[in-house]
Design an enzyme around this catalytic site. Structure first.
Site, PDB file in Angstrom:
ATOM      1  N   GLU A   1      -4.782   0.202  10.692  1.00 43.58           N
ATOM      2  CA  GLU A   1      -6.204   0.551  10.681  1.00 43.58           C
ATOM      3  C   GLU A   1      -6.969  -0.173  11.781  1.00 43.58           C
ATOM      4  OE1 GLU A   1      -9.805   1.308   7.473  1.00 43.58           O
ATOM      5  OE2 GLU A   1      -7.953   0.381   6.794  1.00 43.58           O
TER       6      GLU A   1
ATOM      7  N   HIS B   1       0.810  -1.227   0.000  1.00 43.21           N
ATOM      8  CA  HIS B   1       0.000   0.000   0.000  1.00 43.21           C
ATOM      9  C   HIS B   1       0.839   1.271   0.000  1.00 43.21           C
ATOM     10  CE1 HIS B   1      -2.460   3.230   1.849  1.00 43.21           C
ATOM     11  NE2 HIS B   1      -3.424   2.704   1.131  1.00 43.21           N
TER      12      HIS B   1
ATOM     13  N   GLU C   1      -3.914  -4.520   9.267  1.00 41.06           N
ATOM     14  CA  GLU C   1      -4.161  -3.620   8.132  1.00 41.06           C
ATOM     15  C   GLU C   1      -3.244  -2.397   8.133  1.00 41.06           C
ATOM     16  OE1 GLU C   1      -8.200  -3.053   6.741  1.00 41.06           O
ATOM     17  OE2 GLU C   1      -8.915  -4.279   8.414  1.00 41.06           O
TER      18      GLU C   1
ATOM     19  N   HIS D   1      -1.270   0.691   6.859  1.00 47.13           N
ATOM     20  CA  HIS D   1      -1.429   1.639   5.749  1.00 47.13           C
ATOM     21  C   HIS D   1      -0.199   2.546   5.663  1.00 47.13           C
ATOM     22  CE1 HIS D   1      -5.409   0.600   4.307  1.00 47.13           C
ATOM     23  NE2 HIS D   1      -5.822   0.499   5.565  1.00 47.13           N
TER      24      HIS D   1
END
Length: 277
Positions: free
Chosen positions: A268, A212, A252, A254
């Site tokens: 996240e 990401h 998660e 980011h």
């Protein structure tokens, strides 16, 4: 090697180191928080604060893609915003000292001075979904997530587009480094690097990892968040994975930011992770 976590609230997304503090956007709640526990409510729950950077004026700046604004929080705690139509998302400080952002729905870049003057520059293509942006070699470089390309723009608005070798790669994160500009391809599980003369190299990452964000390192390599894998990877200058750090299932990861020999990552799942190793 150690990873520490600091709970900061719902949906950490972007992260920046500024004013002796670590800041993160809380994309789901319309807030910005710090590692030390300060929370700034933007008064707009649907504002979706996303990418955050250290500004040139003793403040952090961040995109608010949900309500077409750039937000600003001074080191003194004063909160303000500037309206910028077009769903601003990626953000960087340009070589001219202004804030430059991608306008996802506007197929343009936006330029905002610290005094609030706004200009927009079309990227010359439609439905390309400009995502992240960085400054390199006196120009602005940005990923075209749906255009499958890297774009670059001069301060005068002249645009050059470089298609990627891999089809439907979905480029997202981008970061200027010592020997070129690093980027990641979330749909192709690859990292890439493009030089000033337009040469593109691609490097494989673990299958299904969905990279990401990327942050270039001083030695010519980079750190990358592997969103679907719940981990952090370091590449050397040749594109080899030399380190992978597990951040936990469902974390998660980011955005990320580098602080000397350590890395801060927005998870996240609800925290900031700090890796020292």
């Amino acid at each position: 090697m150690s990873v520490s976590e600091y709970a900061v609230g719902d949906g950490p997304y972007g992260v920046a180191i500024a004013g002796a503090e670590v800041w993160t956007t809380l994309v789901h709640t319309g807030r910005v928080a710090t590692r030390s526990g300060r929370v700034f409510d933007l008064g707009a729950p649907e504002s979706r604060p996303s990418v955050i950077v250290d500004g040139p004026d003793d403040a952090v700046w961040f995109t608010r893609s949900g309500d077409d604004r750039l937000g600003r929080i001074g080191y003194d705690g004063v909160v303000s915003a500037v309206e910028v139509a077009g769903s601003p998302y990626g953000l960087c400080v340009g070589p001219d000292g202004a804030l430059w952002c991608t306008l996802m729905s506007g197929d343009a870049l936006g330029r905002v001075t610290v005094d609030g003057e706004v200009s927009t520059y079309p990227i010359g293509t439609t439905s390309a979904f400009p995502a992240m942006i960085t400054s390199y070699g006196g120009e602005l470089w940005f990923t075209l997530n749906q255009g499958n390309a890297i774009g670059r723009m001069t301060l005068g608005g002249e645009v050059t587009t470089c298609p990627l070798p891999t089809e439907s790669a979905g480029p997202v994160g981008i970061s200027a480094g010592a020997g070129g500009v690093w980027f990641v391809e979330i749909l192709a599980d690859r990292a890439g690097r493009i030089t000033a003369d337009g040469k593109v190299e691609e490097f494989g990452l673990p299958a299904g990892s969905k990279p990401h964000a990327v942050a270039a390192t001083a030695d010519g390599g980079c750190w990358i968040t592997l969103w679907a894998a719940g981990s952090l990877a370091r590449l050397d200058a040749e594109g080899n994975i030399v380190q992978e750090v597990a951040l936990g299932d469902g974390s998660e990861p980011h955005g990320l930011a580098l602080d000397q020999d350590s890395v801060w990552v927005a998870l996240e799942s609800g925290s900031l992770a700090h890796f020292e190793g």
